[in-house]
Design a protein around this motif. Structure first.
Motif, mmCIF file in Angstrom:
data_model
loop_
_atom_site.group_PDB
_atom_site.id
_atom_site.type_symbol
_atom_site.label_atom_id
_atom_site.label_comp_id
_atom_site.label_asym_id
_atom_site.label_seq_id
_atom_site.Cartn_x
_atom_site.Cartn_y
_atom_site.Cartn_z
ATOM 1 N N GLY A 1 0.568 -1.436 -0.141
ATOM 2 C CA GLY A 1 0.214 0.253 0.096
ATOM 3 C C GLY A 1 0.963 1.246 0.035
ATOM 4 N N ARG A 2 -0.070 2.635 -0.046
ATOM 5 C CA ARG A 2 1.240 3.468 -0.161
ATOM 6 C C ARG A 2 1.566 3.569 1.575
ATOM 7 N N HIS A 3 1.388 3.348 2.318
ATOM 8 C CA HIS A 3 1.556 4.105 3.394
ATOM 9 C C HIS A 3 2.742 2.634 4.369
ATOM 10 N N ILE A 4 2.763 1.501 4.223
ATOM 11 C CA ILE A 4 3.788 0.964 4.987
ATOM 12 C C ILE A 4 5.399 -0.221 4.379
ATOM 13 N N ALA A 5 5.976 0.031 4.291
ATOM 14 C CA ALA A 5 7.327 0.168 3.954
ATOM 15 C C ALA A 5 7.660 -0.982 3.852
ATOM 16 N N ILE A 6 8.949 -2.266 3.743
ATOM 17 C CA ILE A 6 8.884 -3.383 3.486
ATOM 18 C C ILE A 6 10.833 -3.522 3.241
ATOM 19 N N VAL A 7 11.505 -3.527 3.776
ATOM 20 C CA VAL A 7 13.329 -3.832 4.068
ATOM 21 C C VAL A 7 13.420 -4.826 3.622
ATOM 22 N N THR A 8 14.114 -5.925 2.696
ATOM 23 C CA THR A 8 14.389 -6.780 3.345
ATOM 24 C C THR A 8 15.772 -6.976 3.317
ATOM 25 N N ILE A 9 16.770 -6.999 3.753
ATOM 26 C CA ILE A 9 18.211 -8.024 3.605
ATOM 27 C C ILE A 9 18.631 -8.985 3.148
ATOM 28 N N ASP A 10 19.032 -8.655 1.426
ATOM 29 C CA ASP A 10 19.128 -9.614 1.003
ATOM 30 C C ASP A 10 20.560 -10.210 -0.027
ATOM 31 N N ASN A 11 21.106 -11.142 1.614
ATOM 32 C CA ASN A 11 22.185 -12.058 0.927
ATOM 33 C C ASN A 11 22.213 -13.097 1.670
ATOM 34 N N PRO A 12 21.282 -14.010 0.977
ATOM 35 C CA PRO A 12 20.600 -15.846 1.512
ATOM 36 C C PRO A 12 22.005 -16.456 1.876
ATOM 37 N N PRO A 13 22.884 -16.569 0.672
ATOM 38 C CA PRO A 13 24.608 -16.814 0.414
ATOM 39 C C PRO A 13 25.196 -17.243 1.478
ATOM 40 N N ARG A 14 25.398 -15.883 2.500
ATOM 41 C CA ARG A 14 26.121 -15.490 3.613
ATOM 42 C C ARG A 14 24.575 -15.471 4.564
ATOM 43 N N LEU A 15 23.860 -16.154 5.022
ATOM 44 C CA LEU A 15 22.986 -15.246 5.834
ATOM 45 C C LEU A 15 22.539 -14.409 5.891
ATOM 46 N N ASN A 16 23.278 -13.171 4.774
ATOM 47 C CA ASN A 16 21.770 -12.187 4.927
ATOM 48 C C ASN A 16 23.109 -10.679 5.448
ATOM 49 N N ALA A 17 24.828 -11.253 5.420
ATOM 50 C CA ALA A 17 25.786 -10.608 6.212
ATOM 51 C C ALA A 17 25.497 -9.365 5.125
ATOM 52 N N MET A 18 26.123 -8.537 5.480
ATOM 53 C CA MET A 18 26.107 -7.274 4.899
ATOM 54 C C MET A 18 27.131 -6.497 4.247
ATOM 55 N N THR A 19 27.532 -6.267 3.846
ATOM 56 C CA THR A 19 28.979 -6.123 3.278
ATOM 57 C C THR A 19 28.450 -4.334 3.135
ATOM 58 N N ARG A 20 29.281 -3.766 3.468
ATOM 59 C CA ARG A 20 29.845 -2.249 3.098
ATOM 60 C C ARG A 20 29.424 -1.444 2.624
#
Length: 251
Positions: free
Chosen positions: A9-28
């Motif tokens: 909808g208009r008012h709900i944002a969904i942020v997804t961390i997407d790096n499944p091969p590395r268990l969604n580890a976050m790069t710089r």
């Protein structure tokens, strides 16, 4: 490897961390993009944000330790903003913890306001096992959120706890089957979004500003302590042990 933004909808944002091969580890670059998204969502029509991980194994296990481990002031500011460590943020955040939530994943979750997890999720702050200082706010926020003895247990032992244990500590609101997690998050976000956005955001800003003000007073010492840990002989051994998937040997 990315951080994805979708809308319900208009008012709900969904942020997804997407790096499944590395268990969604976050790069710089992923951390930088996450910070940019927080800025975008703070300015737009979003009334509630859901943050989750891609796949079924992990919410996020935090920073990608296989990558760049430099930690100068610019990097610290970027990481702090990605994890909303020192931000007076006005938009409510719901964490849908779809799997393991470890290290910086816990610190990202600590920036959320309402949380649920799947039964298979595990939680932990494993940094001290690998001779890493937990820069992302856990030394400040965790005691505020679950109390001294529970926070120190997680921070000093580096052990993992299961979702039911996390719920008993108040680290998450509830535990539910994976099929129910995102529907619950969306229903909760819709409930929040139906309330007065000016009132909701005023409440959230006051609460987050109080936390942020305290975090900012500790920032110089955080940097000093983190730099000292990185300069110690234990740091190289801890990182080597992590990358080699073995127990560290601290002399």
């Amino acid at each position: 490897m990315e951080v994805r933004l979708t809308r319900h909808g208009r008012h709900i944002a969904i942020v997804t961390i997407d790096n499944p091969p590395r268990l969604n580890a976050m790069t710089r670059p992923m951390l930088a993009e996450l910070g940019r998204l927080w800025d975008e969502l703070e300015r737009d029509d979003s009334r509630c944000i859901i943050v989750t991980g891609a796949g079924t194994r992990a919410f996020t296990v935090g920073a990608d330790v296989s990558g760049d481990l430099s930690a100068g002031p610019e990097t610290a500011r970027m990481v702090n903003h990605a994890l909303l460590k020192c931000d007076a943020y006005s938009k409510p955040i719901i964490a849908a913890v779809n799997g393991d939530c470890i290290g910086g994943g816990v610190e990202l979750m600590l920036a959320s306001d309402i949380r649920a997890a799947v039964p298979t999720a595990r939680f932990g702050l494993t940094e001290v096992k690998w001779s890493i200082y937990p820069f992302g706010g856990s030394t400040i926020k965790l005691i505020q959120q679950i109390g001294y003895v529970h926070a120190m247990d997680l921070l000093l032992t580096a052990r993992l706890i299961d979702a039911e244990h996390a719920a008993r500590l108040g680290l998450v609101n509830q535990v539910m089957p994976a099929a129910d997690l995102m529907p619950w998050a969306i229903r909760t976000a819709e409930t929040i979004a139906a309330n007065s956005p000016s009132a909701v955001q005023a409440v959230k800003r006051q609460v987050s500003a109080t936390i942020a003000d305290h975090a900012l007073t500790r920032e110089a010492l955080e940097q000093q302590l983190g730099d000292a840990v990185r300069a110690s002989p234990h740091f190289a051994e801890g990182i080597a042990a992590f990358r080699e998937k073995r127990q560290p040997r601290y002399e």
